[in-house]
Design an enzyme around this catalytic site. Structure first.
Site, mmCIF file in Angstrom:
data_model
loop_
_atom_site.group_PDB
_atom_site.id
_atom_site.type_symbol
_atom_site.label_atom_id
_atom_site.label_comp_id
_atom_site.label_asym_id
_atom_site.label_seq_id
_atom_site.Cartn_x
_atom_site.Cartn_y
_atom_site.Cartn_z
ATOM 1 N N ASP A 1 0.824 -1.203 0.000
ATOM 2 C CA ASP A 1 0.000 0.000 0.000
ATOM 3 C C ASP A 1 0.862 1.258 0.000
ATOM 4 O O ASP A 1 1.347 1.689 1.051
ATOM 5 C CB ASP A 1 -0.922 -0.008 1.222
ATOM 6 C CG ASP A 1 -1.909 1.150 1.218
ATOM 7 O OD1 ASP A 1 -2.032 1.816 0.173
ATOM 8 O OD2 ASP A 1 -2.544 1.385 2.257
ATOM 9 N N ASP B 1 -1.675 5.001 -5.689
ATOM 10 C CA ASP B 1 -2.057 4.219 -4.515
ATOM 11 C C ASP B 1 -2.157 2.733 -4.862
ATOM 12 O O ASP B 1 -3.177 2.274 -5.388
ATOM 13 C CB ASP B 1 -3.389 4.735 -3.977
ATOM 14 C CG ASP B 1 -3.837 4.020 -2.708
ATOM 15 O OD1 ASP B 1 -3.087 3.159 -2.207
ATOM 16 O OD2 ASP B 1 -4.936 4.325 -2.222
#
Length: 416
Positions: A79, A277
């Site tokens: 992440d 992201d």
């Protein structure tokens, strides 16, 4: 020609690393009796991990990280959109999604409030008594969250030259998780936070002098790929760079502004600021930009034997053909390529072909993998998610404050 040479050299490097360093058993066996690292590695050192997963149907990409003494493997969702790494914790654990024997068990290794790492995850003064434990809470764009306590433990890693390091790093031990954005919730052990804040694993390794403050990934459209720390995997040429924008949320890799091109032509969508992201399966535009894109696609596919598949629950906007589609190859000719053109960076464009914004579902329909972020509570934030990062090597260079990308074959040596 340059692209082909660059890919071959990258794979020669990767092949040797995969053979010597990526065996899960090898990583654990070589870390049976960890002791604190005392030598400082060259700042040019790097290490890499195999990635598992895909955009659809799994919905996330993971790596296995060895943690603890003796070390144990934990699969973590990679992440770049968040800072803190955390594992589901045997504390006991509320909202945990994995079997008890896969939970991380703390052993008196809690981080105290006085520790600088604590201020890296808490904006306000953390607690009244300095020897109290350092608690954390992280919330994600999909309304999921993790609450827990910071700990430190061994995280053995093997460098590309075969040498082993056993740094002690800080991360979260999460004993209260919520997963409203996932049905069913992910069954990974936790999240590997790769943002550029102080609590990030990347920042901690850099502060120990072990790597350059660089992280990157190569996500394969066929599933899998690789993640790397350090600058050894940056191609020497062919990378498109754009600056990272300063943000109040320091862990976000935000870039822009960028204008959207459709089939090479300008559109009304201009000035987008974008967050890269890897923790998001799909790409999200704000409502205005999303509506404009949907209109462009809808008008363009008129007369192409595609009709809306409103009964397919996979994603909000899907289409069906005369017969079920078996793969993206069957349908991409019906859709035009997109480009995000970064207006403040010379010749800086992110190519988004149909393969990087469409999926084919188990129902045989094709769905738009660019979603309305405003509709799901993201406000005006625009996110470049995994679907649009596939088959590219993406580099987050925190030292030069820039993000770069180049087309790449990310499957790994076994599929080359």
């Amino acid at each position: 020609m340059d692209v082909k040479i660059r890919r071959i050299s990258l794979f020669l490097l990767l092949s040797s690393i995969f053979l010597t360093s990526f065996s899960e058993t090898d990583q654990v066996l070589n870390s049976k009796k960890p002791t604190p690292s005392t030598s400082v590695h060259s700042p040019a050192s790097s290490f890499a991990f195999q990635i598992k997963g895909n955009v659809y149907p799994i919905g996330y990409y993971t790596v296995n990280l060895a943690i603890g003494n003796p070390p144990k493997l934990y699969d973590l969702d990679i992440d770049t959109g968040s800072d803190l790494t955390w594992l589901q914790c045997d504390a006991p654990c509320k909202g945990c999604t994995i079997p008890h024997n896969r939970l991380y068990k703390p052993r008196g290794n809690l981080v105290k409030c006085v520790d600088p790492l604590c201020t890296g995850v808490q904006s306000a003064p953390p607690c009244a008594v300095t020897n109290e434990q350092c608690d954390y809470e992280v919330e994600y764009a999909d309304q999921g969250s993790s609450l827990g306590v910071l700990v430190r433990d061994y995280v053995p890693v093997k460098f590309t030259n075969g040498s082993l390091a056993r740094p002690i790093l800080g991360f979260g031990c999460g004993y209260d998780q919520t997963h409203p954005g996932h049905n069913p919730p992910p069954i990974t052990a936790g999240v590997l936070g790769l943002g550029n804040g102080r609590a990030s694993i990347v920042s901690q390794l850099h502060s120990l002098g072990m790597i350059r403050n660089v992280v990157g990934h190569c996500l394969s459209g066929r599933g899998g790929g690789f993640l790397f720390f350090g600058d050894q995997f940056i191609p020497q040429s062919g990378v498109v760079w754009t600056p990272i924008l300063q943000s109040s949320s320091v862990q976000h890799y935000k870039t822009g502004p960028a204008d959207l091109l459709f089939d090479g032509k300008p559109t009304s969508v201009k000035g987008l600021e974008l967050v890269f992201d890897s923790g998001s399966s799909y790409t999200y535009f704000n409502s205005r930009a999303h509506r404009a894109l949907v209109d462009l696609i809808t008008n363009d596919i008129k007369g192409k034997s595609l009709t809306r598949a409103t009964a397919d629950p996979s994603l909000p906007i899907c289409w069906k053909g005369p017969k079920p589609f078996k793969s993206l190859h069957d349908v991409t000719r019906n859709f035009k390529p997109l480009v995000l053109s970064f207006t403040k960076s010379k010749n800086s464009q992110l190519q988004v072909p149909p393969e990087a914004y469409l999926i084919v579902t188990k129902h045989g329909n094709v769905c738009l993998g660019i979603l309305d972020g405003t509709e799901v509570g993201m406000g005006n934030i625009n996110i470049i998610g995994d679907i649009s990062l596939q088959d590219k090597i993406v580099i987050y260079d925190n030292e030069k404050q820039q993000i770069g990308w180049a087309s790449a074959k990310c499957d790994g040596p076994s599929k080359s």
